[in-house]
Design an enzyme around this catalytic site. Structure first.
Site, mmCIF file in Angstrom:
data_model
loop_
_atom_site.group_PDB
_atom_site.id
_atom_site.type_symbol
_atom_site.label_atom_id
_atom_site.label_comp_id
_atom_site.label_asym_id
_atom_site.label_seq_id
_atom_site.Cartn_x
_atom_site.Cartn_y
_atom_site.Cartn_z
ATOM 1 C CD GLU A 256 26.667 83.204 -12.584
ATOM 2 O OE1 GLU A 256 26.522 83.600 -13.766
ATOM 3 O OE2 GLU A 256 26.263 82.099 -12.199
ATOM 4 C CG HIS B 272 30.350 72.878 -12.972
ATOM 5 N ND1 HIS B 272 30.414 73.118 -14.305
ATOM 6 C CD2 HIS B 272 29.104 73.216 -12.583
ATOM 7 C CE1 HIS B 272 29.236 73.582 -14.718
ATOM 8 N NE2 HIS B 272 28.422 73.662 -13.688
#
Lengths: 384, 324
Positions: B60, B129
Site C-alpha cells: 500500500e 479490518h
C-alpha cells in the site's frame, strides 16, 4: 579507519575493481561530449552550491533560518553530475538534503535562501523551508522531509512517463539511511516489477544521521546490490568524481530511455557537516581524521578542478575568481532574503486546496466545489 | 427509474471516467484480473485492459506513493484500498505527501488522486479490518473526504472526486455494496461539499454520514410511526469540505439535534460538528446536542456484540427521545 590507511583508496568498495582513471573517464563518450565551457559551468555549479551552503550556515547561526538545516557540502558532484544529464522529459526528486539539487536544476540562490528565511519571495512562499524546495517547471519535485518517503513518489513519476509514452526517466535520490525504510523497498519492487524508467541514486555519505552504515545496514559490499533482489541493474560510483558520476548515470539514463529498465546507483560520497546543523555530535561518531581525509584527498570540487587544470581549462586565478563570484552571489542572496517581506498571515490559508485557491476563476470548478471547508474563513485570522 | 446496486454505481463511475479521460486509471490489489475483492471493478479489466486497470502487489505505501507521484505529472489515479483499514501502512504517503505536497510547494503542484475503498465495521472481521478513518484523514488540511451513503451519491461523488484537482478519499461501505437505489441512466455529477436532506422534518434533526445516514433514516421512520415526531435527516455526504450552512440550517429549523456516525466517538467527526453547532447556533438549541456513535472500544469480532457496538435505529430513537 579511513580507506587511505589501508591502501585501498582507489577501490569503490572492498573487492571491487579499480575506478577508471580521470584520463579514461574524460575520454568516455558522455564526458568527451562536454565542451570546455560545459566543463567550467559544471565546476562553477559545484562551487556555487558550496558557497550557498556556507552562507546558509552563517545565516542559520545568525538566527535567520529556523528549524533544521541539512548541508550538502562534500556531495556536490552527485547532484551536479546527475542533473547535467537530464533532458526535457527527465524528472528529479530528492529528500531533505535538497539544496544542491535545487541549484543544479537552475533554481536561483535568491528564491532558495529566501525560502529558508521564511520569506514570501521563497520558492515555496516560505511554506516549506530548507527541506521542501520545489520547482516543477524545472522537473524538480522536491525536497521531501520523511526519510525514504520521496522514493515511491519518484517511482510514480517514472510510472507516469511510461504511461504517457514519453522517452524520459525519473532520478530519485535518497541517502544511505533511507535504504532500510519499507517504502523504499516497496518502490524498488514496483520499479523492478513494472520495469519503470527510473534511476534510484543512493547518496552514500556513510552515516544515517549519527549511525554508520555498518551499524545500520545488513550488507556485504554495497547497498546498491539490494537492487538484485528486485530485478534491477545496479552499480557503484565514486560520487566525488564528477566524470564518474556522469559516466555511470548516463548509462543508467540510457537504460531507462531505451529499455525502460530501472537502475540502482550507489554513489560513495561524504558530507563535511553534521547530519544537520543541529547535529552536535558530527565529530563524535566519526573521527576528525576521516573528515580531514575527505576534505584533503577526495574533495569533489578540488578533484574536478585538478582535472580541469590538467586539461588546461582552468587556472588557479580563474578558480579563485569563480569562488569569489559564487560567494558574492550567496551574500547577495542572503541580503535579498533578509530584505524580503514575510508572508502575510492570510497566506497560512492559501495553497492548501487547489479548489479554494481557484474559487471564482472557473465556473465548472465552483460547481463542483460549492461547500465550505471547515475553517476556510481562517478561524482567528478572519473572524467575522 | 432503474435501480442499481451501490457496487454497480461505483463501477459505472469508474468506467465513465476511464472513457472520458485517458489519464484516469484504476490501481489496487486484485482490481484487474481478480475482478476486485468486492467485485466493484468486475469486468473493467476485460473491457479496458492492463493500462487502465492495474493489479498492484500488496504494497500500500508503495503503490499509493506511486499514484501520488504519477498524479503530480498529470495522471488521475484511482487507487483502491481493499479496505481503508489498510491505509495505516500508507499513512506517510497519504497524509504527508498526499495532503501537504501542494502546500509545501507554495501551490506549485497538485495531487489530483482519488483513493477509494470500503471503510466500515459490521462484518465480523475484528478491529484491524473495521476502521472508519474519515475523522483521522479529515484532520489533515489538503485532503477531501467523502462518505457516500447510497448508490446515487456513490456514483455522482466518485465522478466528482476523480475530476477534482485535490486528493479525495472516498470511503465506501461493504454492507451497502449489494443494496439498490434509484440511479439515472444519464450522466450526472454531485458537487463536493453539499449535504443532502434525505427526509424533511420539523421536530428534530438527525445529522449523519455514510451508512449511519441510512440508520438515521430508519430511525426517523420509527419516530414518525411510533412517536409522532417528525425528524429531519441530513446526510453530510462529504466530511471535508463540510456543508456547515446545511448543518446550521437544519438545527435552526428543528432546534434539536442527534448526531449519528459509525465512527468511534472520541475525537470523532461528530465531536467537530457538535462544536460548530454550539458555536454558531447556540441560541437556536432547545436541548443539548446528543451523539450516537460506535461504542468506544476496538471493533469486537463476536457477531451479536458487533451489532450492538455499531449504532442502529433503535439506539438513535432512544437517544432522540431523551430530548423530545
Amino acid at each position: 579507519m579511513s580507506d587511505t590507511d589501508t591502501g585501498t583508496e582507489n577501490l569503490l568498495y572492498p573487492g571491487q575493481e579499480q575506478e577508471p582513471s580521470a584520463e579514461e573517464l574524460a575520454k568516455t563518450e558522455i564526458n568527451a561530449a562536454l565542451s570546455p565551457e560545459d566543463k567550467l559551468r559544471l565546476y562553477t555549479e559545484m562551487v556555487r552550491i558550496r558557497a550557498f551552503e556556507a552562507r546558509s550556515l552563517r545565516a542559520y547561526q545568525q538566527g535567520k533560518i529556523g528549524g533544521f538545516l541539512h548541508l550538502y557540502e562534500g556531495q556536490e558532484a552527485v547532484a551536479v553530475g546527475c542533473v547535467s544529464l537530464m533532458g526535457p522529459d527527465d524528472h528529479i526528486i530528492t529528500a531533505y538534503r535538497d539544496h544542491g539539487h535545487a541549484l543544479a536544476v537552475g533554481m536561483t540562490m535568491n528564491e532558495c535562501m529566501a525560502e529558508m528565511f521564511g520569506k514570501a519571495t521563497g520558492c515555496s512562499k516560505g511554506k516549506g523551508g530548507s527541506m521542501h524546495f520545489f520547482a516543477p517547471d524545472k522537473n524538480y519535485w522536491g525536497g521531501h522531509g520523511i526519510v525514504g518517503g520521496q522514493v515511491p513518489l519518484g517511482t510514480g513519476l517514472a510510472f507516469a512517463l511510461k504511461y504517457q509514452g514519453k522517452k524520459g526517466c525519473a532520478l530519485a535520490f535518497m541517502g544511505d539511511g533511507a535504504v532500510n525504510q519499507g517504502a523504499v523497498h516497496e518502490a524498488f519492487n514496483l520499479a523492478g516489477l513494472w520495469q519503470l524508467p527510473i534511476i534510484f541514486v543512493i547518496e552514500n555519505n556513510k552515516y544515517s544521521m549519527g549511525t554508520s552504515q555498518a551499524r545500520s545496514s545488513a550488507y556485504d559490499d554495497c547497498l546498491a546490490k539490494r537492487g538484485e533482489a528486485y530485478d534491477m541493474d545496479w552499480g557503484v560510483v565514486n560520487g566525488n568524481n564528477l566524470y564518474h558520476v556522469r559516466e555511470k548515470t548516463a548509462e543508467a539514463i540510457k537504460r531507462a530511455h531505451t529499455d525502460s529498465r530501472p537502475t540502482v546507483l550507489e554513489m560513495f560520497t561524504y558530507r563535511y557537516r553534521g547530519h544537520s546543523v543541529a547535529d552536535a555530535n558530527a565529530e563524535k561518531y566519526r573521527e576528525k581524521k576521516e573528515i580531514q581525509d575527505y576534505k584533503t584527498n577526495r574533495d569533489p570540487i578540488a578533484l574536478f578542478g585538478n582535472i580541469l587544470k590538467a586539461e588546461g581549462l582552468l587556472k588557479d586565478e580563474q578558480a579563485k575568481e569563480i569562488e569569489k563570484t559564487a560567494r558574492a552571489e550567496a551574500d547577495a542572496a542572503a541580503q535579498f532574503a533578509d530584505k524580503s517581506p514575510f508572508p502575510n498571515p492570510e497566506a497560512i490559508l492559501e495553497d492548501s486546496y487547489w479548489s479554494v485557491d481557484n474559487k471564482g476563476k472557473d465556473a465548472d470548478i465552483d460547481a463542483l466545489n460549492q461547500g465550505r471547508i471547515i475553517f476556510e474563513d481562517g478561524g482567528l485570522l478572519k473572524k467575522k | 427509474m432503474r435501480k442499481i446496486t451501490y457496487r454497480q454505481a461505483i463501477k459505472e463511475a469508474l468506467a465513465e471516467e476511464i472513457e472520458r479521460d485517458e489519464n484516469v486509471f484504476v490501481m489496487g490489489e486484485e482490481v484487474a484480473q481478480y475482478n476486485g475483492a468486492y467485485k466493484v471493478t468486475e469486468g473493467l479489466w476485460q473491457k479496458y485492459g492492463d493500462k487502465r486497470l492495474v493489479d498492484a502487489p500488496i504494497s500500500e505505501a508503495g503503490f499509493v506513493g506511486l499514484g501520488i507521484g504519477a498524479s503530480m505529472l498529470g495522471l488521475r489515479p484511482v487507487m483502491e484500498f481493499m479496505f481503508w483499514s489498510f491505509c495505516y501502512v500508507a499513512f506517510d504517503q497519504l497524509l504527508n505527501n498526499g495532503s501537504f505536497c501542494r502546500y509545501m510547494s507554495g501551490g506549485l503542484m497538485n495531487v489530483p488522486i482519488t483513493v477509494r475503498g470500503p471503510a466500515n465495521g459490521g462484518t465480523n472481521v475484528g478491529a484491524t479490518h473495521s476502521h472508519t478513518p474519515e475523522n483521522l484523514c479529515a484532520n489533515h488540511p489538503g485532503i477531501k473526504v467523502v462518505c457516500p451513503s447510497n448508490a446515487y451519491d456513490a456514483k455522482g461523488l466518485m465522478k466528482t472526486a476523480i475530476r477534482d484537482n485535490d486528493p479525495v478519499f472516498v470511503m465506501e461501505n461493504t454492507l451497502l455494496y449489494g443494496q439498490e437505489w434509484e440511479v439515472p441512466e444519464d450522466e450526472y455529477i454531485i458537487p463536493m461539499g453539499k449535504a443532502n436532506i434525505l427526509k424533511e422534518g420539523k421536530d428534530i434533526s438527525f445529522i449523519a454520514h455514510g451508512r449511519a445516514a441510512i440508520t438515521a433514516l430508519e430511525a426517523a421512520g420509527i419516530m414518525a410511526s411510533e412517536h409522532d415526531i417528525d425528524a429531519e435527516v441530513l446526510d453530510l455526504r462529504s466530511i471535508r469540505p463540510l456543508d456547515v450552512e446545511a448543518i446550521l440550517a437544519t438545527v435552526k429549523k428543528t432546534n434539536r439535534v442527534v448526531l449519528v456516525e459509525e465512527n468511534k466517538p472520541f475525537c470523532g467527526v461528530d465531536a467537530q460538528i457538535s462544536h460548530i453547532i454550539q458555536e454558531e447556533a447556540f441560541d437556536h438549541l432547545d436541548a443539548p446536542i446528543k451523539r450516537v456513535s460506535s461504542i468506544d472500544a476496538p471493533q469486537i469480532y463476536s457477531m451479536p456484540l458487533e451489532k450492538i457496538q455499531i449504532p442502529d435505529a433503535r439506539r438513535v430513537v432512544k437517544k432522540a427521545l431523551e430530548i423530545c
